[in-house]
Structures are given as structure tokens and as C-alpha cells.
Design a protein around this motif. Structure first.
Motif, PDB file in Angstrom:
ATOM      1  N   SER A  77       0.950  -1.236  -0.028  1.00 27.34           N
ATOM      2  CA  SER A  77       0.074  -0.019   0.003  1.00 27.34           C
ATOM      3  C   SER A  77       0.791   1.244   0.073  1.00 27.34           C
ATOM      4  O   SER A  77       0.479   2.187  -0.439  1.00 27.34           O
ATOM      5  CB  SER A  77      -0.778  -0.050   1.211  1.00 27.34           C
ATOM      6  OG  SER A  77      -0.204  -0.071   2.367  1.00 27.34           O
ATOM      7  N   LYS A  78       2.109   1.241   0.371  1.00 24.32           N
ATOM      8  CA  LYS A  78       2.851   2.324   0.583  1.00 24.32           C
ATOM      9  C   LYS A  78       3.639   2.562  -0.799  1.00 24.32           C
ATOM     10  O   LYS A  78       4.437   3.726  -0.854  1.00 24.32           O
ATOM     11  CB  LYS A  78       4.130   2.118   1.654  1.00 24.32           C
ATOM     12  CG  LYS A  78       3.315   2.558   3.121  1.00 24.32           C
ATOM     13  CD  LYS A  78       4.299   2.261   4.288  1.00 24.32           C
ATOM     14  CE  LYS A  78       3.875   2.002   5.734  1.00 24.32           C
ATOM     15  NZ  LYS A  78       4.871   1.852   6.621  1.00 24.32           N
ATOM     16  N   LEU A  79       3.737   1.626  -1.737  1.00 23.11           N
ATOM     17  CA  LEU A  79       4.228   1.778  -2.888  1.00 23.11           C
ATOM     18  C   LEU A  79       3.699   2.971  -3.811  1.00 23.11           C
ATOM     19  O   LEU A  79       2.377   2.845  -3.787  1.00 23.11           O
ATOM     20  CB  LEU A  79       4.358   0.541  -3.672  1.00 23.11           C
ATOM     21  CG  LEU A  79       5.339  -0.528  -3.051  1.00 23.11           C
ATOM     22  CD1 LEU A  79       5.160  -1.926  -3.783  1.00 23.11           C
ATOM     23  CD2 LEU A  79       6.741  -0.057  -2.717  1.00 23.11           C
ATOM     24  N   GLY A  80       4.233   3.614  -4.555  1.00 26.67           N
ATOM     25  CA  GLY A  80       3.839   4.836  -5.347  1.00 26.67           C
ATOM     26  C   GLY A  80       4.444   4.675  -6.933  1.00 26.67           C
ATOM     27  O   GLY A  80       5.644   3.780  -6.858  1.00 26.67           O
ATOM     28  N   PRO A  81       3.979   5.293  -7.829  1.00 21.50           N
ATOM     29  CA  PRO A  81       4.455   5.168  -8.966  1.00 21.50           C
ATOM     30  C   PRO A  81       6.081   5.491  -8.849  1.00 21.50           C
ATOM     31  O   PRO A  81       6.223   6.832  -8.564  1.00 21.50           O
ATOM     32  CB  PRO A  81       3.576   5.775  -9.847  1.00 21.50           C
ATOM     33  CG  PRO A  81       2.550   5.902  -9.089  1.00 21.50           C
ATOM     34  CD  PRO A  81       2.610   5.986  -7.851  1.00 21.50           C
ATOM     35  N   ASP A 139       8.443   4.427  -7.373  1.00 17.40           N
ATOM     36  CA  ASP A 139       9.197   3.783  -6.392  1.00 17.40           C
ATOM     37  C   ASP A 139       9.635   2.487  -6.750  1.00 17.40           C
ATOM     38  O   ASP A 139       9.294   1.718  -7.552  1.00 17.40           O
ATOM     39  CB  ASP A 139       8.370   4.012  -4.990  1.00 17.40           C
ATOM     40  CG  ASP A 139       8.066   5.348  -4.659  1.00 17.40           C
ATOM     41  OD1 ASP A 139       8.698   6.186  -5.032  1.00 17.40           O
ATOM     42  OD2 ASP A 139       7.016   5.424  -4.047  1.00 17.40           O
ATOM     43  N   LYS A 140      10.526   2.002  -5.739  1.00 16.07           N
ATOM     44  CA  LYS A 140      11.228   0.541  -5.944  1.00 16.07           C
ATOM     45  C   LYS A 140      11.203  -0.068  -4.491  1.00 16.07           C
ATOM     46  O   LYS A 140      11.405   0.847  -3.393  1.00 16.07           O
ATOM     47  CB  LYS A 140      12.426   0.558  -6.604  1.00 16.07           C
ATOM     48  CG  LYS A 140      13.599   1.401  -5.874  1.00 16.07           C
ATOM     49  CD  LYS A 140      15.041   1.216  -6.479  1.00 16.07           C
ATOM     50  CE  LYS A 140      15.883   1.916  -5.853  1.00 16.07           C
ATOM     51  NZ  LYS A 140      17.360   1.759  -6.412  1.00 16.07           N
ATOM     52  N   TYR A 141      10.896  -1.218  -4.445  1.00 14.34           N
ATOM     53  CA  TYR A 141      10.795  -1.819  -3.412  1.00 14.34           C
ATOM     54  C   TYR A 141      11.808  -3.148  -3.258  1.00 14.34           C
ATOM     55  O   TYR A 141      11.680  -4.155  -4.269  1.00 14.34           O
ATOM     56  CB  TYR A 141       9.324  -2.190  -2.731  1.00 14.34           C
ATOM     57  CG  TYR A 141       9.358  -2.948  -1.439  1.00 14.34           C
ATOM     58  CD1 TYR A 141       9.410  -2.060  -0.278  1.00 14.34           C
ATOM     59  CD2 TYR A 141       9.268  -4.324  -1.429  1.00 14.34           C
ATOM     60  CE1 TYR A 141       9.366  -2.803   1.017  1.00 14.34           C
ATOM     61  CE2 TYR A 141       8.991  -4.964  -0.029  1.00 14.34           C
ATOM     62  CZ  TYR A 141       8.881  -4.110   1.006  1.00 14.34           C
ATOM     63  OH  TYR A 141       9.005  -4.652   2.254  1.00 14.34           O
ATOM     64  N   GLU A 142      12.849  -3.199  -2.130  1.00 15.72           N
ATOM     65  CA  GLU A 142      13.537  -4.384  -2.326  1.00 15.72           C
ATOM     66  C   GLU A 142      12.857  -5.478  -1.667  1.00 15.72           C
ATOM     67  O   GLU A 142      12.786  -5.594  -0.364  1.00 15.72           O
ATOM     68  CB  GLU A 142      14.892  -4.153  -1.523  1.00 15.72           C
ATOM     69  CG  GLU A 142      15.955  -5.278  -1.935  1.00 15.72           C
ATOM     70  CD  GLU A 142      17.291  -4.687  -1.424  1.00 15.72           C
ATOM     71  OE1 GLU A 142      18.383  -5.375  -1.540  1.00 15.72           O
ATOM     72  OE2 GLU A 142      17.465  -3.672  -0.494  1.00 15.72           O
ATOM     73  N   LEU A 143      12.611  -6.634  -2.321  1.00 12.24           N
ATOM     74  CA  LEU A 143      12.002  -7.592  -1.717  1.00 12.24           C
ATOM     75  C   LEU A 143      13.014  -8.632  -1.056  1.00 12.24           C
ATOM     76  O   LEU A 143      12.971  -9.341  -0.175  1.00 12.24           O
ATOM     77  CB  LEU A 143      11.229  -8.653  -2.673  1.00 12.24           C
ATOM     78  CG  LEU A 143      10.157  -7.824  -3.339  1.00 12.24           C
ATOM     79  CD1 LEU A 143       9.504  -8.721  -4.249  1.00 12.24           C
ATOM     80  CD2 LEU A 143       9.081  -7.512  -2.199  1.00 12.24           C
ATOM     81  N   VAL A 156      11.311  -4.753  -6.786  1.00  9.53           N
ATOM     82  CA  VAL A 156       9.989  -4.446  -7.624  1.00  9.53           C
ATOM     83  C   VAL A 156       9.975  -3.094  -7.796  1.00  9.53           C
ATOM     84  O   VAL A 156      10.288  -2.047  -6.964  1.00  9.53           O
ATOM     85  CB  VAL A 156       8.880  -5.033  -6.617  1.00  9.53           C
ATOM     86  CG1 VAL A 156       7.633  -4.536  -7.390  1.00  9.53           C
ATOM     87  CG2 VAL A 156       8.864  -6.532  -6.375  1.00  9.53           C
ATOM     88  N   HIS A 157      10.018  -2.425  -9.275  1.00 10.87           N
ATOM     89  CA  HIS A 157       9.954  -1.378  -9.503  1.00 10.87           C
ATOM     90  C   HIS A 157       8.404  -0.956  -9.950  1.00 10.87           C
ATOM     91  O   HIS A 157       7.826  -1.794 -10.850  1.00 10.87           O
ATOM     92  CB  HIS A 157      10.769  -0.897 -10.739  1.00 10.87           C
ATOM     93  CG  HIS A 157      12.155  -0.869 -10.590  1.00 10.87           C
ATOM     94  ND1 HIS A 157      13.033  -0.008 -10.115  1.00 10.87           N
ATOM     95  CD2 HIS A 157      12.959  -2.375 -10.376  1.00 10.87           C
ATOM     96  CE1 HIS A 157      14.205  -0.332 -10.001  1.00 10.87           C
ATOM     97  NE2 HIS A 157      14.458  -1.783 -10.178  1.00 10.87           N
ATOM     98  N   ARG A 185       0.050   8.632 -18.407  1.00 15.93           N
ATOM     99  CA  ARG A 185      -0.287  10.075 -18.495  1.00 15.93           C
ATOM    100  C   ARG A 185       0.871  11.086 -17.877  1.00 15.93           C
ATOM    101  O   ARG A 185       0.473  12.119 -17.982  1.00 15.93           O
ATOM    102  CB  ARG A 185      -1.773  10.273 -18.325  1.00 15.93           C
ATOM    103  CG  ARG A 185      -2.887   9.715 -19.284  1.00 15.93           C
ATOM    104  CD  ARG A 185      -4.228  10.242 -18.781  1.00 15.93           C
ATOM    105  NE  ARG A 185      -4.469   9.615 -17.424  1.00 15.93           N
ATOM    106  CZ  ARG A 185      -5.189   8.842 -17.256  1.00 15.93           C
ATOM    107  NH1 ARG A 185      -5.538   7.803 -18.343  1.00 15.93           N
ATOM    108  NH2 ARG A 185      -5.621   8.306 -15.973  1.00 15.93           N
ATOM    109  N   GLY A 186       1.646  10.455 -17.155  1.00 15.38           N
ATOM    110  CA  GLY A 186       2.549  11.291 -16.260  1.00 15.38           C
ATOM    111  C   GLY A 186       2.122  11.778 -15.085  1.00 15.38           C
ATOM    112  O   GLY A 186       2.731  12.553 -14.563  1.00 15.38           O
ATOM    113  N   ASP A 187       0.791  11.666 -14.727  1.00 14.92           N
ATOM    114  CA  ASP A 187       0.126  12.016 -13.411  1.00 14.92           C
ATOM    115  C   ASP A 187       0.378  10.995 -12.493  1.00 14.92           C
ATOM    116  O   ASP A 187      -0.077   9.943 -12.432  1.00 14.92           O
ATOM    117  CB  ASP A 187      -1.095  12.279 -14.003  1.00 14.92           C
ATOM    118  CG  ASP A 187      -1.857  13.029 -12.716  1.00 14.92           C
ATOM    119  OD1 ASP A 187      -1.136  13.337 -11.725  1.00 14.92           O
ATOM    120  OD2 ASP A 187      -3.154  13.202 -12.508  1.00 14.92           O
ATOM    121  N   SER A 188       1.408  11.627 -11.363  1.00 19.64           N
ATOM    122  CA  SER A 188       1.513  10.493 -10.343  1.00 19.64           C
ATOM    123  C   SER A 188       0.548  10.438  -9.347  1.00 19.64           C
ATOM    124  O   SER A 188       0.726   9.531  -8.464  1.00 19.64           O
ATOM    125  CB  SER A 188       2.807  10.977  -9.610  1.00 19.64           C
ATOM    126  OG  SER A 188       2.606  12.353  -9.189  1.00 19.64           O
TER     127      SER A 188
END
Length: 213
Positions: free
Chosen positions: A148-152, A154-158, A170-171, A177-180
Motif C-alpha cells: 500500500s505504501k508503494l507509489g509510481p 518507487d522501488k521496493y527491495e524484496l 520491484v519497480h 499520462r505522467g500524472d503521479s
């Protein structure tokens, strides 16, 4: 003597018996033309119908034999006594009694009720059987919270890298559309969707007549 006694005990345990007076005969070494010619078959059957008018015949061409079934055992014995080793169509005919062998019971017995509970569905459960309870589903709240904390962007190391294994990262893809900022379902329904990209077909190369196949 001991060997004979053992064999006698083994024979006593097997429930095999023969009928005393069989009502059928087996004719062996019959002529091959008997299975093809109707006139020869009629003369063959006439020999046995004189002993029993209701006699029935079963021809086994592959074995070159004929089974003659009488309605009375005495008629079968008389036919065998008079026609055994007699000449029929230039060939000696031999008759033998067809013994009926019964091993155990003539009917198929049901299986023993030792392991009937393995049949699905079981007829009755075994003694001491209890219904197993379903386990409680395992929910990994830490994983849900991290997702839930991941955003466009961002990356998360599993999995952290080790000297022998690489890391797993994970990227999260960005918005096309470029809208975050995430849009509500109502806003997505109001705004038109972007057109799909057109697939450009690959052009066929020019024909070169000088090239030989």
C-alpha cells in the motif's frame, strides 16, 4: 508319506468339484468342411439328434471342435458310447465329455469390508474417525502494508543481495499520462481514454527478378 499327506491337505483346501454326469460332449478332429458346408453339417447333427431331439450344437472353427449339449446326461453317455472313434466323412471322430468345473462359489462375492472406507464417498467411516477442521487462512499484514505504501516510480527491495544470490527489487510503473496522483473511479469515467496505438504492418520487400530461388 509326509509329502503325500501334505498334497492331500492342499487338495482338501481347494473347493473344486466336477459334476458326476455331464450332459455335453466335445467332438475333436472333425473335418474342416464341416464348418462351411451346410449338407455336411446337417448329416453331422442328424447323428446326435437320434439320441436327443433337443440337442444343441456350438461350432468352434478356430479349435476345429464342436460342442454338443444334450438335455439329458444319459443321452450324452449313450451318444459317446456309440459314436466315439467312428468314421465321419473319411475321418475318425473322437468324443469326450465336457466337464463343468466350479472353483469356490459360482457367484462373484462382494469384497471384504476391511477397507471400504477408502471408497469415495465412504459407506461408513472407520472407528475413531473424526472430521478435520479447516486451518485459519494466513494473512501477511506486513506485506499488505508495504504494498500500500508503494507509489509510481518507487522501488521496493524484496530480497537483499548476498555473495551468492542477487537481490530482488520491484519497480512500480509510472502513470502513462505522467500524472503521479491517483485518480478516483469517478474521475476516470469522466475523462476520455487515450486512443490505442496503431499497429504498423511490416512492409513486404520489393521483388527482385534477378535473384534465383
Amino acid at each position: 508319506m509326509q509329502q503325500s499327506e501334505n498334497t492331500g491337505e492342499e487338495e482338501a483346501t481347494v473347493d473344486v468339484h466336477f459334476t458326476d454326469l455331464p450332459n455335453a460332449l466335445i467332438a475333436c478332429k472333425v473335418p474342416e468342411d464341416l464348418f462351411n458346408e451346410g449338407s455336411l453339417k446337417a448329416s453331422f447333427e442328424a447323428l446326435f439328434r437320434s439320441f436327443d431331439p433337443e440337442v444343441q450344437f456350438q461350432y468352434f472353427k478356430s479349435f476345429q471342435r464342436v460342442r454338443i449339449s444334450f438335455s439329458d446326461a444319459l443321452a450324452a453317455a449313450e451318444a459317446r458310447l456309440r459314436l466315439h472313434k467312428t468314421d465321419f466323412n473319411g475321418k475318425e471322430m473322437r468324443l469326450y465329455f465336457a466337464q463343468s468345473v466350479h472353483i469356490g462359489s459360482p457367484r462373484l462375492e462382494p469384497p471384504k469390508p476391511d477397507k471400504q472406507f477408502l471408497i469415495s464417498p465412504p459407506a461408513s467411516p472407520p472407528v475413531g474417525w473424526e472430521q478435520s477442521q479447516d486451518a485459519t487462512p494466513v494473512i501477511n499484514y506486513d506485506l499488505l502494508c508495504a504494498i500500500s505504501k508503494l507509489g509510481p516510480g518507487d522501488k521496493y527491495e524484496l530480497h537483499t543481495a548476498t555473495p551468492t544470490t542477487p537481490s530482488v527489487v520491484v519497480h512500480v510503473c509510472e502513470d502513462e499520462r505522467g500524472d503521479s496522483s491517483a485518480l478516483d473511479d469517478s474521475d476516470q469515467d469522466d475523462k476520455p481514454r487515450p486512443p490505442r496505438p496503431k499497429i504498423i504492418q511490416t512492409r513486404r520487400p520489393d521483388y527482385a527478378p534477378g535473384v534465383e530461388q
